[in-house]
Design a protein around this motif. Sequence first.
Motif, PDB file in Angstrom:
ATOM      1  N   ALA A 176      93.650  93.852  45.328  1.00  0.00           N
ATOM      2  CA  ALA A 176      94.650  94.676  46.015  1.00  0.00           C
ATOM      3  C   ALA A 176      94.383  94.701  47.517  1.00  0.00           C
ATOM      4  O   ALA A 176      95.322  94.622  48.324  1.00  0.00           O
ATOM      5  CB  ALA A 176      94.641  96.090  45.451  1.00  0.00           C
ATOM      6  N   ARG A 177      93.112  94.818  47.900  1.00  0.00           N
ATOM      7  CA  ARG A 177      92.775  94.806  49.322  1.00  0.00           C
ATOM      8  C   ARG A 177      93.129  93.459  49.957  1.00  0.00           C
ATOM      9  O   ARG A 177      93.662  93.395  51.064  1.00  0.00           O
ATOM     10  CB  ARG A 177      91.293  95.114  49.525  1.00  0.00           C
TER      11      ARG A 177
ATOM     12  N   ALA B  86      95.424  91.330  48.944  1.00  0.00           N
ATOM     13  CA  ALA B  86      96.880  91.211  49.025  1.00  0.00           C
ATOM     14  C   ALA B  86      97.422  92.044  50.179  1.00  0.00           C
ATOM     15  O   ALA B  86      98.352  91.630  50.879  1.00  0.00           O
ATOM     16  CB  ALA B  86      97.513  91.662  47.706  1.00  0.00           C
ATOM     17  N   LYS B  87      96.828  93.199  50.387  1.00  0.00           N
ATOM     18  CA  LYS B  87      97.269  94.053  51.487  1.00  0.00           C
ATOM     19  C   LYS B  87      96.968  93.388  52.825  1.00  0.00           C
ATOM     20  O   LYS B  87      97.808  93.385  53.728  1.00  0.00           O
ATOM     21  CB  LYS B  87      96.567  95.414  51.388  1.00  0.00           C
ATOM     22  N   ARG B  88      95.761  92.818  52.952  1.00  0.00           N
ATOM     23  CA  ARG B  88      95.414  92.116  54.190  1.00  0.00           C
ATOM     24  C   ARG B  88      96.338  90.914  54.403  1.00  0.00           C
ATOM     25  O   ARG B  88      96.768  90.636  55.520  1.00  0.00           O
ATOM     26  CB  ARG B  88      93.960  91.652  54.145  1.00  0.00           C
ATOM     27  N   LYS B  89      96.615  90.194  53.332  1.00  0.00           N
ATOM     28  CA  LYS B  89      97.478  89.020  53.433  1.00  0.00           C
ATOM     29  C   LYS B  89      98.888  89.436  53.853  1.00  0.00           C
ATOM     30  O   LYS B  89      99.511  88.773  54.674  1.00  0.00           O
ATOM     31  CB  LYS B  89      97.516  88.283  52.100  1.00  0.00           C
ATOM     32  N   GLY B  90      99.364  90.539  53.314  1.00  0.00           N
ATOM     33  CA  GLY B  90     100.694  91.032  53.677  1.00  0.00           C
ATOM     34  C   GLY B  90     100.763  91.441  55.132  1.00  0.00           C
ATOM     35  O   GLY B  90     101.742  91.168  55.822  1.00  0.00           O
ATOM     36  N   LYS B  91      99.724  92.106  55.631  1.00  0.00           N
ATOM     37  CA  LYS B  91      99.697  92.502  57.039  1.00  0.00           C
ATOM     38  C   LYS B  91      99.653  91.278  57.937  1.00  0.00           C
ATOM     39  O   LYS B  91     100.326  91.209  58.957  1.00  0.00           O
ATOM     40  CB  LYS B  91      98.484  93.398  57.315  1.00  0.00           C
TER      41      LYS B  91
ATOM     42  N   LYS C 207      90.547  96.174  42.566  1.00  0.00           N
ATOM     43  CA  LYS C 207      90.561  96.765  43.901  1.00  0.00           C
ATOM     44  C   LYS C 207      90.406  95.691  44.972  1.00  0.00           C
ATOM     45  O   LYS C 207      91.075  95.730  46.001  1.00  0.00           O
ATOM     46  CB  LYS C 207      89.448  97.797  44.036  1.00  0.00           C
ATOM     47  N   LYS C 208      89.534  94.725  44.719  1.00  0.00           N
ATOM     48  CA  LYS C 208      89.310  93.639  45.673  1.00  0.00           C
ATOM     49  C   LYS C 208      90.591  92.819  45.844  1.00  0.00           C
ATOM     50  O   LYS C 208      90.970  92.468  46.965  1.00  0.00           O
ATOM     51  CB  LYS C 208      88.173  92.759  45.171  1.00  0.00           C
TER      52      LYS C 208
END
Length: 117
Positions: free
Chosen positions: A74-75, A77-82, A71-72
């Motif tokens: 994934a979060r 990666a999501k922040r990095k993508g944004k 989960k950490k």
Amino acid sequence: MAFQSHIRRTMGFYMAMSGLSDRLIGGALGQTTAQATNVYARLRTEPVRAAMLTGMNALTMAKDAAVADAKKAARAAKRKGKAAAMQAPVTPPPPTQRPPAAGGYDVWGPSHTTRIR
């Protein structure tokens, strides 16, 4: 006589299940050999149960840690993508080439494409 042996055996079983040592059970029942007392040792399931619970707890903790790590990640990666999407310059897509028309070729006119056959 048979009744007494049932009572002795039942007493030995209950003593073993309560966690008493073989030596103590043998002494209480008046047994002189360890072989006679070993019959009751197979009833001690508490150490096996404790070992199983320890193993299950270790597996559960490992699973929970793996899920938390996933989960950490994934979060992150999501922040990095944004962040990358916010910083990346907007570029137009590359031009695409159209395939040749079947039965003819395309000629570009002043404002549109004209097909010649």
